[in-house]
Design a protein around this motif. Structure first.
Motif, PDB file in Angstrom:
ATOM      1  N   ILE A  90    -112.298  15.119-114.918  1.00  0.00           N
ATOM      2  CA  ILE A  90    -112.756  13.753-115.196  1.00  0.00           C
ATOM      3  C   ILE A  90    -111.686  12.747-114.811  1.00  0.00           C
ATOM      4  CG2 ILE A  90    -113.331  12.161-117.077  1.00  0.00           C
ATOM      5  CD1 ILE A  90    -114.776  14.551-118.412  1.00  0.00           C
ATOM      6  N   THR A  91    -110.439  13.068-115.105  1.00  0.00           N
ATOM      7  CA  THR A  91    -109.321  12.179-114.778  1.00  0.00           C
ATOM      8  C   THR A  91    -109.206  11.987-113.267  1.00  0.00           C
ATOM      9  OG1 THR A  91    -108.141  12.865-116.762  1.00  0.00           O
ATOM     10  CG2 THR A  91    -106.828  11.873-115.012  1.00  0.00           C
ATOM     11  N   LEU A  92    -109.495  13.017-112.492  1.00  0.00           N
ATOM     12  CA  LEU A  92    -109.420  12.906-111.035  1.00  0.00           C
ATOM     13  C   LEU A  92    -110.626  12.194-110.436  1.00  0.00           C
ATOM     14  CD1 LEU A  92    -108.109  16.470-110.141  1.00  0.00           C
ATOM     15  CD2 LEU A  92    -106.847  14.331-109.965  1.00  0.00           C
ATOM     16  N   LEU A  93    -111.788  12.350-111.039  1.00  0.00           N
ATOM     17  CA  LEU A  93    -113.017  11.816-110.442  1.00  0.00           C
ATOM     18  C   LEU A  93    -113.275  10.350-110.770  1.00  0.00           C
ATOM     19  CD1 LEU A  93    -115.369  14.867-111.020  1.00  0.00           C
ATOM     20  CD2 LEU A  93    -114.326  14.133-108.868  1.00  0.00           C
ATOM     21  N   LYS A  94    -112.989   9.922-111.972  1.00  0.00           N
ATOM     22  CA  LYS A  94    -113.317   8.553-112.373  1.00  0.00           C
ATOM     23  C   LYS A  94    -112.619   7.491-111.527  1.00  0.00           C
ATOM     24  CE  LYS A  94    -115.197   8.743-116.951  1.00  0.00           C
ATOM     25  NZ  LYS A  94    -115.080   8.293-118.332  1.00  0.00           N
ATOM     26  N   PRO A  95    -111.325   7.602-111.255  1.00  0.00           N
ATOM     27  CA  PRO A  95    -110.672   6.553-110.448  1.00  0.00           C
ATOM     28  C   PRO A  95    -111.209   6.472-109.021  1.00  0.00           C
ATOM     29  CG  PRO A  95    -109.027   7.870-111.566  1.00  0.00           C
ATOM     30  CD  PRO A  95    -110.342   8.547-111.762  1.00  0.00           C
ATOM     31  N   GLN A  96    -111.853   7.512-108.555  1.00  0.00           N
ATOM     32  CA  GLN A  96    -112.399   7.498-107.202  1.00  0.00           C
ATOM     33  C   GLN A  96    -113.799   6.903-107.164  1.00  0.00           C
ATOM     34  OE1 GLN A  96    -112.008  11.256-105.280  1.00  0.00           O
ATOM     35  NE2 GLN A  96    -109.826  11.346-105.616  1.00  0.00           N
ATOM     36  N   GLY A  97    -114.274   6.414-108.298  1.00  0.00           N
ATOM     37  CA  GLY A  97    -115.539   5.707-108.334  1.00  0.00           C
ATOM     38  C   GLY A  97    -116.764   6.561-108.615  1.00  0.00           C
ATOM     39  N   HIS A  98    -116.566   7.815-108.970  1.00  0.00           N
ATOM     40  CA  HIS A  98    -117.701   8.683-109.271  1.00  0.00           C
ATOM     41  C   HIS A  98    -118.225   8.353-110.662  1.00  0.00           C
ATOM     42  CE1 HIS A  98    -117.027  11.152-105.744  1.00  0.00           C
ATOM     43  NE2 HIS A  98    -115.736  11.152-106.045  1.00  0.00           N
ATOM     44  N   LYS A  99    -119.497   7.976-110.733  1.00  0.00           N
ATOM     45  CA  LYS A  99    -120.118   7.612-112.013  1.00  0.00           C
ATOM     46  C   LYS A  99    -120.857   8.794-112.634  1.00  0.00           C
ATOM     47  CE  LYS A  99    -118.982   3.285-111.641  1.00  0.00           C
ATOM     48  NZ  LYS A  99    -117.775   2.859-112.250  1.00  0.00           N
ATOM     49  N   ASN A 100    -121.571   9.560-111.817  1.00  0.00           N
ATOM     50  CA  ASN A 100    -122.342  10.688-112.307  1.00  0.00           C
ATOM     51  C   ASN A 100    -121.506  11.954-112.139  1.00  0.00           C
ATOM     52  OD1 ASN A 100    -124.156  12.800-112.702  1.00  0.00           O
ATOM     53  ND2 ASN A 100    -125.878  11.606-111.925  1.00  0.00           N
ATOM     54  N   LEU A 101    -120.777  12.324-113.184  1.00  0.00           N
ATOM     55  CA  LEU A 101    -119.847  13.446-113.098  1.00  0.00           C
ATOM     56  C   LEU A 101    -120.563  14.778-112.937  1.00  0.00           C
ATOM     57  CD1 LEU A 101    -117.240  12.343-115.762  1.00  0.00           C
ATOM     58  CD2 LEU A 101    -117.084  12.151-113.296  1.00  0.00           C
ATOM     59  N   ALA A 102    -121.730  14.935-113.535  1.00  0.00           N
ATOM     60  CA  ALA A 102    -122.472  16.190-113.406  1.00  0.00           C
ATOM     61  C   ALA A 102    -122.874  16.425-111.945  1.00  0.00           C
ATOM     62  CB  ALA A 102    -123.708  16.168-114.295  1.00  0.00           C
ATOM     63  N   ARG A 103    -123.418  15.396-111.306  1.00  0.00           N
ATOM     64  CA  ARG A 103    -123.824  15.532-109.896  1.00  0.00           C
ATOM     65  C   ARG A 103    -122.605  15.775-109.015  1.00  0.00           C
ATOM     66  NH1 ARG A 103    -125.907  10.502-106.894  1.00  0.00           N
ATOM     67  NH2 ARG A 103    -126.281   9.971-109.047  1.00  0.00           N
ATOM     68  N   THR A 104    -121.532  15.067-109.282  1.00  0.00           N
ATOM     69  CA  THR A 104    -120.323  15.214-108.473  1.00  0.00           C
ATOM     70  C   THR A 104    -119.741  16.609-108.603  1.00  0.00           C
ATOM     71  OG1 THR A 104    -119.854  12.868-108.741  1.00  0.00           O
ATOM     72  CG2 THR A 104    -118.039  14.256-108.028  1.00  0.00           C
ATOM     73  N   THR A 105    -119.679  17.146-109.817  1.00  0.00           N
ATOM     74  CA  THR A 105    -119.113  18.482-109.989  1.00  0.00           C
ATOM     75  C   THR A 105    -119.991  19.548-109.343  1.00  0.00           C
ATOM     76  OG1 THR A 105    -120.070  18.638-112.207  1.00  0.00           O
ATOM     77  CG2 THR A 105    -117.764  17.957-112.048  1.00  0.00           C
ATOM     78  N   ARG A 106    -121.319  19.368-109.380  1.00  0.00           N
ATOM     79  CA  ARG A 106    -122.206  20.311-108.688  1.00  0.00           C
ATOM     80  C   ARG A 106    -121.952  20.263-107.188  1.00  0.00           C
ATOM     81  NH1 ARG A 106    -126.090  18.543-112.451  1.00  0.00           N
ATOM     82  NH2 ARG A 106    -126.839  17.003-110.947  1.00  0.00           N
ATOM     83  N   ASN A 107    -121.799  19.069-106.657  1.00  0.00           N
ATOM     84  CA  ASN A 107    -121.534  18.919-105.228  1.00  0.00           C
ATOM     85  C   ASN A 107    -120.194  19.553-104.856  1.00  0.00           C
ATOM     86  OD1 ASN A 107    -121.867  18.018-102.560  1.00  0.00           O
ATOM     87  ND2 ASN A 107    -120.699  16.177-102.990  1.00  0.00           N
ATOM     88  N   LEU A 108    -119.188  19.324-105.651  1.00  0.00           N
ATOM     89  CA  LEU A 108    -117.866  19.883-105.357  1.00  0.00           C
ATOM     90  C   LEU A 108    -117.852  21.398-105.505  1.00  0.00           C
ATOM     91  CD1 LEU A 108    -115.595  17.220-107.053  1.00  0.00           C
ATOM     92  CD2 LEU A 108    -115.894  17.615-104.610  1.00  0.00           C
ATOM     93  N   ARG A 109    -118.658  21.918-106.410  1.00  0.00           N
ATOM     94  CA  ARG A 109    -118.753  23.369-106.577  1.00  0.00           C
ATOM     95  C   ARG A 109    -119.247  24.000-105.284  1.00  0.00           C
ATOM     96  NH1 ARG A 109    -123.082  24.436-110.613  1.00  0.00           N
ATOM     97  NH2 ARG A 109    -124.363  23.981-108.799  1.00  0.00           N
TER      98      ARG A 109
END
Length: 52
Positions: free
Chosen positions: A18-37
């Motif tokens: 979460i600390t790495l993703l939020k500053p990069q502008g990612h709002k939907n963390l669930a979608r972002t983590t699925r994509n990164l997986r």
């Protein structure tokens, strides 16, 4: 996953993500983590390493 130190470690790793993703502008963390997986090379680039 429910015994010993594992839950505490998982929370720690989640907080790092979460600390790495939020500053990069990612709002939907669930979608972002699925994509990164599905694209682990993007994780390396995000933290400053080249995937090649």
């Amino acid at each position: 996953m429910r015994n010993g130190e594992t839950p505490r470690v998982m929370v720690f790793l989640r907080n790092i993500a979460i600390t790495l993703l939020k500053p990069q502008g990612h709002k939907n963390l669930a979608r972002t983590t699925r994509n990164l997986r599905n694209h682990p090379g993007q994780i390396l680039e995000m933290i400053g390493f080249s995937s090649r």
